[in-house]
Design a protein around this motif. Structure first.
Motif, PDB file in Angstrom:
ATOM      1  N   GLU A  52      47.755 -13.032  12.458  1.00  0.00           N
ATOM      2  CA  GLU A  52      49.200 -13.109  12.242  1.00  0.00           C
ATOM      3  C   GLU A  52      49.614 -14.561  12.047  1.00  0.00           C
ATOM      4  O   GLU A  52      49.126 -15.465  12.729  1.00  0.00           O
ATOM      5  CB  GLU A  52      49.949 -12.509  13.433  1.00  0.00           C
ATOM      6  CG  GLU A  52      49.817 -10.997  13.541  1.00  0.00           C
ATOM      7  CD  GLU A  52      50.602 -10.446  14.709  1.00  0.00           C
ATOM      8  OE1 GLU A  52      51.443  -9.558  14.471  1.00  0.00           O
ATOM      9  OE2 GLU A  52      50.373 -10.890  15.846  1.00  0.00           O
ATOM     10  N   GLY A  53      50.533 -14.793  11.113  1.00  0.00           N
ATOM     11  CA  GLY A  53      50.989 -16.145  10.857  1.00  0.00           C
ATOM     12  C   GLY A  53      49.953 -17.025  10.177  1.00  0.00           C
ATOM     13  O   GLY A  53      50.017 -18.250  10.253  1.00  0.00           O
ATOM     14  N   SER A  54      48.983 -16.400   9.514  1.00  0.00           N
ATOM     15  CA  SER A  54      47.942 -17.129   8.784  1.00  0.00           C
ATOM     16  C   SER A  54      47.839 -16.546   7.377  1.00  0.00           C
ATOM     17  O   SER A  54      48.394 -15.483   7.090  1.00  0.00           O
ATOM     18  CB  SER A  54      46.599 -16.987   9.508  1.00  0.00           C
ATOM     19  OG  SER A  54      45.998 -15.737   9.201  1.00  0.00           O
ATOM     20  N   MET A  57      47.268 -12.677   6.694  1.00  0.00           N
ATOM     21  CA  MET A  57      48.312 -11.650   6.741  1.00  0.00           C
ATOM     22  C   MET A  57      49.612 -12.069   6.075  1.00  0.00           C
ATOM     23  O   MET A  57      50.421 -11.201   5.742  1.00  0.00           O
ATOM     24  CB  MET A  57      48.592 -11.256   8.200  1.00  0.00           C
ATOM     25  CG  MET A  57      47.426 -10.592   8.899  1.00  0.00           C
ATOM     26  SD  MET A  57      47.835  -9.900  10.530  1.00  0.00           S
ATOM     27  CE  MET A  57      48.818  -8.465  10.060  1.00  0.00           C
ATOM     28  N   ASP A  58      49.845 -13.344   5.870  1.00  0.00           N
ATOM     29  CA  ASP A  58      51.107 -13.824   5.295  1.00  0.00           C
ATOM     30  C   ASP A  58      50.857 -14.244   3.848  1.00  0.00           C
ATOM     31  O   ASP A  58      50.250 -15.286   3.592  1.00  0.00           O
ATOM     32  CB  ASP A  58      51.631 -15.005   6.110  1.00  0.00           C
ATOM     33  CG  ASP A  58      53.031 -15.442   5.673  1.00  0.00           C
ATOM     34  OD1 ASP A  58      53.315 -15.380   4.464  1.00  0.00           O
ATOM     35  OD2 ASP A  58      53.814 -15.856   6.543  1.00  0.00           O
ATOM     36  N   LEU A  61      51.952 -17.846   2.805  1.00  0.00           N
ATOM     37  CA  LEU A  61      51.030 -18.891   3.243  1.00  0.00           C
ATOM     38  C   LEU A  61      49.758 -18.888   2.395  1.00  0.00           C
ATOM     39  O   LEU A  61      49.197 -19.946   2.102  1.00  0.00           O
ATOM     40  CB  LEU A  61      50.672 -18.692   4.722  1.00  0.00           C
ATOM     41  CG  LEU A  61      51.797 -18.906   5.735  1.00  0.00           C
ATOM     42  CD1 LEU A  61      51.301 -18.614   7.153  1.00  0.00           C
ATOM     43  CD2 LEU A  61      52.349 -20.325   5.640  1.00  0.00           C
ATOM     44  N   ARG A  62      49.302 -17.705   1.998  1.00  0.00           N
ATOM     45  CA  ARG A  62      48.110 -17.608   1.152  1.00  0.00           C
ATOM     46  C   ARG A  62      48.362 -18.290  -0.187  1.00  0.00           C
ATOM     47  O   ARG A  62      47.532 -19.092  -0.651  1.00  0.00           O
ATOM     48  CB  ARG A  62      47.714 -16.144   0.931  1.00  0.00           C
ATOM     49  CG  ARG A  62      46.459 -15.991   0.070  1.00  0.00           C
ATOM     50  CD  ARG A  62      46.139 -14.531  -0.203  1.00  0.00           C
ATOM     51  NE  ARG A  62      45.747 -13.818   0.987  1.00  0.00           N
ATOM     52  CZ  ARG A  62      44.511 -13.784   1.476  1.00  0.00           C
ATOM     53  NH1 ARG A  62      43.539 -14.443   0.867  1.00  0.00           N
ATOM     54  NH2 ARG A  62      44.241 -13.092   2.557  1.00  0.00           N
TER      55      ARG A  62
END
Length: 330
Positions: A52-54, A57-58, A61-62
């Motif tokens: 989560e928060g990486s 999953m985000d 951010l990817r």
């Protein structure tokens, strides 16, 4: 995809919509009393890896991280902890359908930056064929994605209908290892320290997969099938001499491999992602299989993420290869 220059085919994703999709087997996210994250699959808990928060999953951010790395498009694939090749077929099928639906929805939101491979319940050939067809024809995913250990040999005749389905759909099959003992039998106890199951175990699994596909005649039986293996085939380059010698000296070697250069010619029919960590290994891989069957892979956001600069100007050339493998317009 046709205009994408740098294409990364080795990028795993964790999808919130799949949590609990395999029933009692999970997956499940949580935190311990000290706030450290964990990820549960059945009785197995992965501790200390933040999903989560990486970028896992985000998607925002990817995309930001892709821009910094110079990656134009990523082909997302299932988390190796969630192949679910050893759980009951009903739960595995339910998870794969949920996963593929969620992945297709994510791709629809970022069609110029993301594509995806399908999770399939390979423990049941008919179910795997059905989900592969649905994922490709209805969801627009680029092909099935399985582990190196599927509970039977990769040359098992029972898998031939699956290979036939993949070839008939004219899509590639991607094969990647998973740690032993997640939802299946435990592996070698010697690999349970120092992350050796990942550091050396993955390399062994990939080399075994290569040998099984070639020695077992899978490529002979399915000449239109394109298979891509991760991490440049693992230990295959280091073992090439022994793999070739076995064709000439061991009694089980099939007739089509009993001549000089036969194994290497078969090796060149496979595809590999170029996720290695040493320029000497990269040079050996190119020597063995050539540039035309190599694609870029980074294990994006993983502990061993590779840099595209490792291959320099070759990264764009590998993108052209990826478009061929993935059946995209040039």
């Amino acid at each position: 995809m046709a205009s994408a220059g740098v294409i990364d085919v080795h990028a795993h994703v964790v999808l919130a919509d799949t949590l609990g999709a395999a029933g009692a087997f999970g997956p499940e996210l949580g935190r311990d009393g000290e706030g450290s994250p964990w990820f549960r699959i059945g009785d197995y808990h992965l501790h200390g890896v933040r999903y989560e928060g990486s970028p896992f999953m985000d998607p925002a951010l990817r995309i930001e991280a892709m821009d910094r790395a110079g990656i134009d498009l990523q082909v997302l694939s299932p988390n190796p902890l969630t192949y679910f090749h050893f759980i009951p077929v009903a739960e595995a099928t339910a998870f794969c359908r949920r996963h593929n639906d969620a992945l297709a929805a994510l791709i629809d939101a970022y069609p110029d930056r993301l594509a995806g491979f399908a999770a399939v319940p390979i423990q049941d050939t008919a179910a795997a064929c059905e989900e592969t067809e649905r994922a490709v024809r209805e969801l627009g995913l680029l092909g099935p994605y399985i582990g190196t250990d599927v509970g039977r040999h990769l040359n098992d005749a029972g898998l031939d209908p699956f290979y036939e389905t993949v070839a008939a759909l004219d899509v590639p099959l991607f094969i990647h290892p998973a740690p032993a003992g997640i939802d299946g039998p435990p592996g070698d106890a010697n690999l349970r320290q120092f992350d050796l199951d990942i550091i050396t175990g993955f390399a062994a699994q990939e080399a075994i997969a290569v040998a099984t596909l070639i020695y077992g005649g899978v490529l002979e039986r399915h000449p239109r099938l394109d298979i891509c293996l991760s991490h440049a085939g693992g230990a295959t380059p280091a073992l090439i001499g022994r793999l070739e010698a076995a064709c000439m000296k061991r009694p089980w070697a099939p007739p089509q491999l009993r001549h000089e250069g036969a194994f290497r010619n078969s090796l060149r029919r496979l595809w590999f992602d170029a996720h290695v960590h040493d320029a000497r290994v990269a040079a050996l891989v190119v020597e063995l299989v050539g540039m035309d069957h190599l694609v870029l892979g980074t294990n994006f956001a993983g502990w061993d993420q590779g840099e595209i600069t490792f291959l320099g100007e070759r990264a764009v050339a590998l993108g052209a290869n990826a478009r061929r493998l993935l059946r995209a317009a040039a």
